[in-house]
Design a protein around this motif. Structure first.
Motif, mmCIF file in Angstrom:
data_model
loop_
_atom_site.group_PDB
_atom_site.id
_atom_site.type_symbol
_atom_site.label_atom_id
_atom_site.label_comp_id
_atom_site.label_asym_id
_atom_site.label_seq_id
_atom_site.Cartn_x
_atom_site.Cartn_y
_atom_site.Cartn_z
ATOM 1 N N GLN A 209 3.060 -7.011 0.511
ATOM 2 C CA GLN A 209 2.213 -5.851 0.850
ATOM 3 C C GLN A 209 2.867 -4.526 0.451
ATOM 4 O O GLN A 209 2.644 -3.517 1.121
ATOM 5 N N ALA A 210 3.650 -4.504 -0.612
ATOM 6 C CA ALA A 210 4.390 -3.272 -0.897
ATOM 7 C C ALA A 210 4.475 -2.897 -2.372
ATOM 8 O O ALA A 210 4.755 -1.740 -2.683
ATOM 9 N N PHE A 211 4.254 -3.822 -3.275
ATOM 10 C CA PHE A 211 4.470 -3.531 -4.696
ATOM 11 C C PHE A 211 3.635 -2.346 -5.164
ATOM 12 O O PHE A 211 4.058 -1.587 -6.050
ATOM 13 N N HIS A 212 2.446 -2.158 -4.601
ATOM 14 C CA HIS A 212 1.572 -1.065 -5.020
ATOM 15 C C HIS A 212 2.145 0.310 -4.679
ATOM 16 O O HIS A 212 1.626 1.327 -5.153
ATOM 17 N N TRP A 213 3.203 0.359 -3.857
ATOM 18 C CA TRP A 213 3.856 1.635 -3.558
ATOM 19 C C TRP A 213 5.005 1.938 -4.521
ATOM 20 O O TRP A 213 5.561 3.036 -4.500
ATOM 21 N N PHE A 214 5.400 0.969 -5.340
ATOM 22 C CA PHE A 214 6.613 1.105 -6.143
ATOM 23 C C PHE A 214 6.332 1.753 -7.502
ATOM 24 O O PHE A 214 5.216 1.668 -8.025
ATOM 25 N N ASP A 215 7.375 2.328 -8.077
ATOM 26 C CA ASP A 215 7.383 2.659 -9.499
ATOM 27 C C ASP A 215 7.731 1.360 -10.223
ATOM 28 O O ASP A 215 8.884 0.915 -10.217
ATOM 29 N N ALA A 216 6.727 0.732 -10.829
ATOM 30 C CA ALA A 216 6.897 -0.634 -11.348
ATOM 31 C C ALA A 216 7.966 -0.716 -12.431
ATOM 32 O O ALA A 216 8.721 -1.697 -12.491
ATOM 33 N N SER B 114 -5.013 -2.322 0.097
ATOM 34 C CA SER B 114 -3.735 -2.471 -0.632
ATOM 35 C C SER B 114 -3.709 -1.601 -1.882
ATOM 36 O O SER B 114 -3.164 -1.975 -2.918
ATOM 37 N N GLY B 115 -4.305 -0.411 -1.757
ATOM 38 C CA GLY B 115 -4.303 0.522 -2.873
ATOM 39 C C GLY B 115 -5.092 0.049 -4.072
ATOM 40 O O GLY B 115 -4.959 0.584 -5.169
ATOM 41 N N GLY B 116 -5.940 -0.961 -3.894
ATOM 42 C CA GLY B 116 -6.699 -1.502 -5.013
ATOM 43 C C GLY B 116 -5.861 -2.318 -5.970
ATOM 44 O O GLY B 116 -6.302 -2.668 -7.070
ATOM 45 N N SER B 117 -4.641 -2.674 -5.553
ATOM 46 C CA SER B 117 -3.677 -3.287 -6.469
ATOM 47 C C SER B 117 -4.098 -4.651 -6.982
ATOM 48 O O SER B 117 -3.703 -5.062 -8.067
ATOM 49 N N ASP B 118 -4.864 -5.369 -6.184
ATOM 50 C CA ASP B 118 -5.203 -6.735 -6.570
ATOM 51 C C ASP B 118 -6.407 -6.798 -7.513
ATOM 52 O O ASP B 118 -6.789 -7.870 -7.967
ATOM 53 N N ASN B 119 -7.002 -5.645 -7.806
ATOM 54 C CA ASN B 119 -8.186 -5.628 -8.662
ATOM 55 C C ASN B 119 -7.832 -5.583 -10.144
ATOM 56 O O ASN B 119 -8.605 -6.039 -10.991
ATOM 57 N N ASP B 120 -6.697 -5.010 -10.472
ATOM 58 C CA ASP B 120 -6.274 -4.861 -11.861
ATOM 59 C C ASP B 120 -4.970 -5.619 -12.062
ATOM 60 O O ASP B 120 -3.912 -5.179 -11.637
#
Length: 249
Positions: free
Chosen positions: A107-114, A163-169
């Motif tokens: 539940q955190a990757f969407h907050w990171f600078d990838a 989740s910041g929409g992270s799982d959509n893209d």
């Protein structure tokens, strides 16, 4: 606001109402553990996944930049000898080079600078070891979830999707994982919530209005009304699945 500050003041409600992760997923990630197998749980929050990894026999280094969340984890997990808490960030964990066998992110990757996180993963992982990016994800086309989304749009100005929409893209995963290669495991993980749990789950979100915000009480009231439209025998079934993206970086 810094991403690490978005959950300040929410540690207690987060620890109480956020769900855990399916045991088959934990078993999948930790098939060959031994007492020296070390996991870095990055963005570990209040230690929900950390605890499950510890219970499975791994040594776990929990890396969390938010002091409130990290302190909550330290209090609840202090009895585990293989537990270490570090006040680091995803991009700067403060861990030694090549020291861990697995990196988990729940539940955190969407907050990171990838890009910077990928570089840090390569630095702290032992050669050819892997990263697991994990989300508990609402089933988006379920009527309850659609109505919840509308409530969030109405009362939460910072809402940008769950989740910041992270799982959509999923294109980010092709960039993040080595040569664009990774596996995806999806686990059915439906949740049952009573009223306080249903409201608490939503108040634990980074975008949810805090008690001193004018939108807080209307948000809670709207969630309660939604709960009563769907409840059966005092609970609602919350459509949820867990996804795990797993590979080398």
């Amino acid at each position: 606001m810094n991403n690490s500050d978005k959950f300040t003041g929410k540690a207690s409600i987060y620890a109480r109402f956020r769900p855990n992760y399916p045991q088959p997923m934990i078993d999948y990630l930790l098939t060959d553990t031994n007492p020296q197998f070390t996991v870095a749980d990055i963005g570990s929050g209040t230690g929900i996944l950390t605890r499950q990894l510890l219970d499975r026999g791994a040594k776990v280094i929990a890396v969390e930049p938010n002091e409130d969340m990290r302190t909550a984890a330290e209090k609840s997990l202090s009895a585990y000898a293989p537990f270490t808490s570090v006040p680091g960030s995803a991009e700067h964990t403060q861990l030694p080079d090549h020291c861990v066998d697995l990196i988990t992110v729940a539940q955190a990757f969407h907050w990171f600078d990838a890009t910077r996180f990928k570089k840090e993963c390569r630095r702290i992982l032992k050669p050819d070891q892997k990263v697991a990016l994990i989300w508990n994800s609402r089933i988006p086309d379920a009527p309850l979830i659609k109505e919840t989304e509308e409530i969030c749009k109405t009362f939460c100005p910072n809402f940008r999707g769950f989740s910041g929409g992270s799982d959509n893209d999923r294109s980010i995963f092709c960039t993040f994982f080595r040569n664009g290669k990774y596996s995806v495991k999806t686990y059915s993980h439906p949740l049952q919530y009573m009223l306080d749990e249903f409201i608490g789950r939503h108040l634990s979100a980074s975008y949810a209005p805090k008690p001193d915000n004018a939108n807080h009480q209307p948000f809670v009231q709207a969630l309660a009304q939604l709960f009563y439209r769907y409840e059966q025998n005092g609970a609602v079934s919350f459509p949820n699945e867990t996804r795990c993206y797993y590979g080398c970086v």
